[in-house]
Motif scaffolding. Structure first.
Motif, short mmCIF file in Angstrom:
data_model
loop_
_atom_site.label_atom_id
_atom_site.label_comp_id
_atom_site.label_asym_id
_atom_site.label_seq_id
_atom_site.Cartn_x
_atom_site.Cartn_y
_atom_site.Cartn_z
N GLY A 1 -14.22 0.12 1.36
CA GLY A 1 -13.63 -1.42 2.15
C GLY A 1 -12.72 -2.18 0.87
N PHE A 2 -13.53 -2.27 -0.36
CA PHE A 2 -12.53 -2.75 -2.00
C PHE A 2 -11.38 -2.61 -2.22
CE2 PHE A 2 -12.43 -5.25 -6.26
CZ PHE A 2 -12.57 -5.89 -5.35
N ASN A 3 -12.09 -1.34 -2.94
CA ASN A 3 -11.00 -0.38 -3.59
C ASN A 3 -10.40 -0.09 -2.77
OD1 ASN A 3 -13.00 -0.42 -5.87
ND2 ASN A 3 -14.29 1.72 -5.19
N THR A 4 -10.08 0.48 -1.92
CA THR A 4 -8.82 0.89 -0.94
C THR A 4 -8.34 0.03 0.07
OG1 THR A 4 -9.01 3.46 -1.24
CG2 THR A 4 -8.05 3.23 -0.20
N ASP A 5 -9.18 -0.65 1.32
CA ASP A 5 -8.29 -1.22 1.96
C ASP A 5 -8.09 -3.09 1.23
OD1 ASP A 5 -9.63 0.92 3.43
OD2 ASP A 5 -11.18 -0.05 4.21
N THR A 6 -8.90 -3.27 1.06
CA THR A 6 -8.61 -4.84 0.31
C THR A 6 -7.07 -4.78 -0.80
OG1 THR A 6 -10.79 -5.88 0.54
CG2 THR A 6 -9.05 -7.22 -1.17
N ALA A 7 -7.48 -3.66 -1.58
CA ALA A 7 -6.10 -3.45 -2.74
C ALA A 7 -5.25 -2.77 -2.02
CB ALA A 7 -6.90 -2.52 -3.55
N TRP A 8 -4.71 -2.44 -0.99
CA TRP A 8 -3.95 -2.22 -0.10
C TRP A 8 -3.12 -3.74 0.24
CZ3 TRP A 8 -0.43 1.02 -0.56
CH2 TRP A 8 0.35 1.57 0.34
N ARG A 9 -4.27 -4.31 1.32
CA ARG A 9 -3.36 -5.49 2.05
C ARG A 9 -2.66 -6.59 0.21
NH1 ARG A 9 -8.58 -5.29 4.56
NH2 ARG A 9 -9.28 -6.45 2.95
N ASP B 1 -1.93 -22.69 3.89
CA ASP B 1 -3.36 -22.84 2.89
C ASP B 1 -2.32 -21.73 1.53
OD1 ASP B 1 -5.10 -21.24 5.92
OD2 ASP B 1 -4.36 -23.92 4.92
N GLY B 2 -1.50 -21.28 1.69
CA GLY B 2 -0.95 -20.83 -0.40
C GLY B 2 -1.84 -19.43 -0.07
N LEU B 3 -2.31 -19.23 0.82
CA LEU B 3 -2.59 -17.18 0.81
C LEU B 3 -1.55 -16.50 0.87
CD1 LEU B 3 -6.34 -18.36 1.56
CD2 LEU B 3 -5.94 -17.88 -0.91
N PRO B 4 -2.26 -15.38 0.65
CA PRO B 4 -1.30 -14.04 0.91
C PRO B 4 -1.32 -13.94 2.08
CG PRO B 4 -2.44 -14.27 -1.15
CD PRO B 4 -2.76 -15.04 -0.16
N ALA B 5 -0.61 -13.64 2.67
CA ALA B 5 -0.73 -13.52 4.40
C ALA B 5 -0.97 -11.65 4.79
CB ALA B 5 -0.02 -13.65 5.45
N THR B 6 -1.93 -11.31 5.57
CA THR B 6 -2.61 -10.12 6.45
C THR B 6 -0.74 -10.19 6.61
OG1 THR B 6 -4.35 -10.57 5.82
CG2 THR B 6 -3.93 -9.19 7.30
N PRO B 7 -0.55 -8.72 6.37
CA PRO B 7 0.97 -7.74 6.93
C PRO B 7 0.06 -7.10 7.85
CG PRO B 7 0.32 -7.47 4.63
CD PRO B 7 -0.98 -8.12 5.11
N ALA B 8 1.17 -7.19 8.93
CA ALA B 8 1.78 -6.62 10.18
C ALA B 8 0.91 -5.66 10.39
CB ALA B 8 2.05 -7.16 10.77
N ALA C 1 -2.55 12.90 -5.78
CA ALA C 1 -2.75 13.84 -4.42
C ALA C 1 -3.62 13.08 -3.49
CB ALA C 1 -3.04 15.16 -4.53
N ALA C 2 -4.18 12.65 -2.30
CA ALA C 2 -5.48 12.20 -1.83
C ALA C 2 -5.65 11.89 -0.58
CB ALA C 2 -5.24 10.37 -2.16
N ALA C 3 -6.45 11.39 0.35
CA ALA C 3 -7.11 11.51 1.25
C ALA C 3 -5.95 11.04 2.26
CB ALA C 3 -8.58 11.68 1.78
N THR C 4 -5.49 9.83 1.61
CA THR C 4 -4.74 9.12 2.48
C THR C 4 -3.12 8.53 1.57
OG1 THR C 4 -6.05 6.86 1.59
CG2 THR C 4 -6.87 8.73 3.40
N VAL C 5 -2.60 8.01 2.01
CA VAL C 5 -1.60 7.39 1.67
C VAL C 5 -1.47 6.01 0.67
CG1 VAL C 5 0.70 6.08 1.78
CG2 VAL C 5 0.52 7.56 2.95
N GLU C 6 -2.53 5.39 0.97
CA GLU C 6 -2.93 4.07 0.17
C GLU C 6 -3.24 4.60 -0.60
OE1 GLU C 6 -3.41 3.10 4.87
OE2 GLU C 6 -3.48 4.99 3.07
#
Length: 258
Positions: free
Chosen positions: A230-238, A251-258, A182-187
Motif C-alpha cells: 500500500g505504501f511501497n507501490t500504491d502510494t509511490a505510484w500515485r 491546498d497545494g498538494l499533489p492531486a490524485t490522478p483519475a 520484470a514484475a507482477a505489475t507495471v507499477e
C-alpha cells in the motif's frame, strides 16, 4: 495509412496503465526520446506492448492508442491491432521473459544513462543505503545480475541469453545498453527501475567524491521494516503520476490522478 483506434476496447484500462508507465519512465529520465518500451501480459498467448505508430512522438508522449495487442510471436493479437503499428524490435526481450516466468506479468526495458555508466565503470548496484530507499535496498541486496552483451535484443536467441542472466531476479542490467525489469505489475516494474537508477546515481556521486561504497550492515538491514504494498507501490505510484503531471490542488498538494 489508418490510425483507427484499437478494436479490443475492453482492454482500455490496461492500455492506459502501460501508457502511464511509459510516461513515468520518460519523466524520470530512464529513457530518452523514442527508446524504451513496456509490456503487460493479457493471457497465455498475448500481451499489450508499446508499439511504433504513425504518430510516434516519443516515450514521454505515449498514449493508450500506442499500446497494441500482439501474440508472443509479434503477430496482431486481434483483428486491426497492428493497422499502421509495429511492435518494437526488441519484442523478444519481453516475450522470452513472459514465456519463462509465470510470476511475471509486466516487462520494462529502458536505457538509463547513469545505470549504464555505473556498470561500465565497474560499479555494481549494491545495498549501500538503508531507510533512504527500503525497496531499492532489498532489491540490491538480492543481487542484480548483468547481461554482458551490448546488443539489440531482437531475436529469441539473444533474448534467451538475457533471460538466462536475469534468472529468477526482478532486474537485469544490459551492459552498454540499459536494463530490463520484470514484475507482477507495471507499477512494480517501473518502481524497480526507478530504484536501480537512484542507486546508480548515488554510487556515481560517492565514487566521484572520492568515497568508497560500503554495503549496509546486516544488523541495519534486519531493522528495515516492510512498509507493505500500500505504501511501497500504491502510494509511490500515485506520487509518480502526480509528479509527472505536475498537478496541484487548491491546498497545494499533489492531486490524485483519475
Amino acid at each position: 495509412m489508418s490510425t483507427a483506434a484499437p478494436v479490443s476496447t475492453e482492454l482500455g484500462a490496461l492500455r492506459e496503465i502501460v501508457a502511464q508507465g511509459c510516461r513515468v519512465i520518460a519523466g524520470r529520465g530512464l529513457a530518452d526520446g523514442i527508446l524504451g518500451h513496456i509490456s503487460l501480459r493479457v493471457d497465455a498467448h498475448r500481451l499489450l506492448v508499446r508499439c511504433r505508430g504513425p504518430r510516434e512522438r516519443g516515450l514521454g508522449h505515449t498514449v493508450p492508442d500506442d499500446i497494441r495487442l500482439v501474440d508472443l510471436d509479434g503477430a496482431e493479437g486481434a483483428p486491426g491491432e497492428l493497422d499502421g503499428y509495429a511492435p518494437p524490435n526488441e519484442l523478444p526481450l519481453h516475450t522470452e521473459v513472459l514465456r519463462r516466468r509465470t510470476d511475471v506479468e509486466a516487462v520494462l526495458h529502458v536505457h538509463p544513462p547513469e545505470v549504464v555508466a555505473a556498470d561500465l565503470a565497474g560499479i555494481a548496484i549494491r545495498p549501500i543505503v538503508g531507510a533512504f530507499d527500503i525497496p531499492g535496498t532489498r532489491l540490491a541486496a538480492g543481487g542484480i545480475p548483468v547481461y554482458p552483451r551490448g546488443v539489440l535484443v531482437r531475436t529469441r536467441g539473444l533474448a534467451a541469453e538475457m533471460a538466462d542472466a536475469l534468472g529468477e531476479r526482478p532486474v537485469v542490467l544490459l551492459r552498454a545498453h540499459g536494463l530490463t525489469s520484470a514484475a507482477a505489475t507495471v507499477e512494480q516494474a517501473v518502481l524497480q527501475a526507478v530504484s536501480v537508477d537512484g542507486l546508480a546515481r548515488l554510487s556515481l556521486r560517492i565514487v566521484s567524491a572520492g568515497g568508497t561504497l560500503v554495503d549496509l550492515p546486516e544488523q541495519d538491514m534486519a531493522e528495515l521494516p516492510d512498509l507493505g504494498a500500500g505504501f511501497n507501490t500504491d502510494t509511490a505510484w500515485r506520487h509518480e503520476l502526480a509528479r509527472l503531471r505536475g498537478v496541484v490542488d487548491p491546498d497545494g498538494l499533489p492531486a490524485t490522478p483519475a
